[in-house]
Design a protein around this motif. Sequence first.
Motif, PDB file in Angstrom:
ATOM      1  N   GLN A  26     -42.136 -32.917  38.251  1.00  0.00           N
ATOM      2  CA  GLN A  26     -42.950 -32.955  39.450  1.00  0.00           C
ATOM      3  C   GLN A  26     -43.553 -34.337  39.634  1.00  0.00           C
ATOM      4  O   GLN A  26     -44.092 -34.925  38.714  1.00  0.00           O
ATOM      5  N   GLU A  27     -43.464 -34.848  40.831  1.00  0.00           N
ATOM      6  CA  GLU A  27     -43.975 -36.189  41.103  1.00  0.00           C
ATOM      7  C   GLU A  27     -45.493 -36.250  41.006  1.00  0.00           C
ATOM      8  O   GLU A  27     -46.066 -37.220  40.558  1.00  0.00           O
ATOM      9  N   GLN A  28     -46.151 -35.162  41.417  1.00  0.00           N
ATOM     10  CA  GLN A  28     -47.613 -35.196  41.452  1.00  0.00           C
ATOM     11  C   GLN A  28     -48.260 -34.344  40.360  1.00  0.00           C
ATOM     12  O   GLN A  28     -49.467 -34.200  40.333  1.00  0.00           O
ATOM     13  N   GLN A 143     -45.535 -25.206  37.927  1.00  0.00           N
ATOM     14  CA  GLN A 143     -46.676 -26.026  37.514  1.00  0.00           C
ATOM     15  C   GLN A 143     -46.293 -27.117  36.517  1.00  0.00           C
ATOM     16  O   GLN A 143     -47.124 -27.970  36.195  1.00  0.00           O
ATOM     17  N   LEU A 144     -45.069 -27.100  36.035  1.00  0.00           N
ATOM     18  CA  LEU A 144     -44.688 -28.001  34.953  1.00  0.00           C
ATOM     19  C   LEU A 144     -44.359 -29.403  35.433  1.00  0.00           C
ATOM     20  O   LEU A 144     -43.809 -29.584  36.526  1.00  0.00           O
ATOM     21  N   SER A 145     -44.698 -30.363  34.608  1.00  0.00           N
ATOM     22  CA  SER A 145     -44.322 -31.749  34.853  1.00  0.00           C
ATOM     23  C   SER A 145     -43.161 -32.169  33.953  1.00  0.00           C
ATOM     24  O   SER A 145     -42.819 -33.343  33.873  1.00  0.00           O
ATOM     25  N   THR A 333     -58.208 -24.121  32.144  1.00  0.00           N
ATOM     26  CA  THR A 333     -57.617 -23.769  30.855  1.00  0.00           C
ATOM     27  C   THR A 333     -56.116 -23.991  30.875  1.00  0.00           C
ATOM     28  O   THR A 333     -55.527 -24.536  29.938  1.00  0.00           O
ATOM     29  N   ALA A 334     -55.486 -23.562  31.977  1.00  0.00           N
ATOM     30  CA  ALA A 334     -54.045 -23.732  32.109  1.00  0.00           C
ATOM     31  C   ALA A 334     -53.665 -25.205  32.110  1.00  0.00           C
ATOM     32  O   ALA A 334     -52.666 -25.605  31.495  1.00  0.00           O
ATOM     33  N   ALA A 335     -54.449 -26.029  32.797  1.00  0.00           N
ATOM     34  CA  ALA A 335     -54.165 -27.462  32.846  1.00  0.00           C
ATOM     35  C   ALA A 335     -54.235 -28.077  31.454  1.00  0.00           C
ATOM     36  O   ALA A 335     -53.397 -28.909  31.077  1.00  0.00           O
ATOM     37  N   ALA A 336     -55.231 -27.681  30.679  1.00  0.00           N
ATOM     38  CA  ALA A 336     -55.369 -28.209  29.320  1.00  0.00           C
ATOM     39  C   ALA A 336     -54.205 -27.774  28.440  1.00  0.00           C
ATOM     40  O   ALA A 336     -53.619 -28.585  27.713  1.00  0.00           O
TER      41      ALA A 336
END
Length: 433
Positions: A26-28, A143-145, A333-336
């Motif tokens: 993902q770009e962003q 949601q993955l990068s 929490t998910a972001a971490a």
Amino acid sequence: MERRDVLKRIGALSATGAVAGCLGVQEQGEGDGTDSSSDDASGDGTADDGSSGDTSTGTESGPAGSATVWYSLPDTETQAREQAIESFNSNSRHTIDGGDISDLRKKTTSAIPAGQGPASFDWAHDWVGDYAQRGFLVDQSDQLSVGMDQFTEAAAGAVQFEDQVLGLPYAAETVALVYNEEYVDEPPSSVSEMVSVMDEHHDPSNGTYGLSYPFDPYFTSAWVQSQGGYIFDPEQDPMLGLTNDATVQGLQFALDNFKPYMPNDPQYEAQAAAFADGNAAFAINGPWYLATLNEKGVDFGTAKLPSVDGGEPNPYTGIQMWYFSTGMEDDATAAAARSFIEWHVTNEDLVLQAAEEQGAIPVLSELAGSDELPSNVKAFSEAVQQGVPMPTHPKMNAVWEPYTSALIKAFNGDTDAAGAMEEAASTIRSNWE
């Protein structure tokens, strides 16, 4: 507990099927494109322990989060995991709290539905199907990068179920041939060559053996499935293949070629000890065994499993992964958790360190089979290519225990190969009903 004991006691293994597709990076990332270098607390992106401290896998913004992750590791791996978490925390705006759990299956199955589970936990891929159907996991594909094409096809497929990405992989496991260099100059290319060497060195009356080889479903899968048969495959009809003629033939092959050169006790501890004590020419074991051999001072080499007349060894493989638990439903929490996991599974310094110190087999496409790997680990990486990921279908839960009992009976001579398979199949079908 040895890692192979963990694998043996799994319950919900499932056939992985085709990869559901590749996810582009993902770009962003998770936010508006803020420069992720702000995550580097030290400013130079380097952790104090020498591994890369750059915890960014894309760009992200938003509030800092904290997440709890669980794992259940051998003592030889615990310190490295704690150091990795410390390195991440020192170089990221997020915070990870790690917990080493002694009975991870019991703890996750009770804590997750009660809303008290971790954001993520580390285990082999065998629980994916069962835990997905029980509502314990969440899809993070949008949601993955990290792109799934960064991993080997088998690893990418193992962490997906019904078109959902339910975790990320970081290592593979399977069994390969280990040989004692005091007895064996070079590894055999075929089982017939291996039998000749085993016959030369097998002398139980003097405490020496041709082979050290735990006789259970995971270890014997290479030969049981070598003649075109299969243990369990949801894509086949019937799914259970134990009584298939080719499967029975594969078990008979293992009994004929390996049992005569093994210690009488088929259990893991007795078999593993024979080679680790320097009293066997060969062992068939997993990469977790290398630390024990190094500690014992055994001069050993490793190689992929030797070829079979009329077939090819086809061992089960395991994919170690970080699961995406329902504990990730909170955004921060998910972001971490995602930030830590993406960093942990793609950091080449960490991957190579694990290969060197723990015998871990990389699943990053750039490193799988690479010349950068230690020679013994590279051999295991080649062995992974011979195999098939353990099934993750929930029905596999009912296969392991009856099949284990059947193999022990066949090994001890209480029944023949066909009778053992039929008895196991009957019990499994009854359990399914």
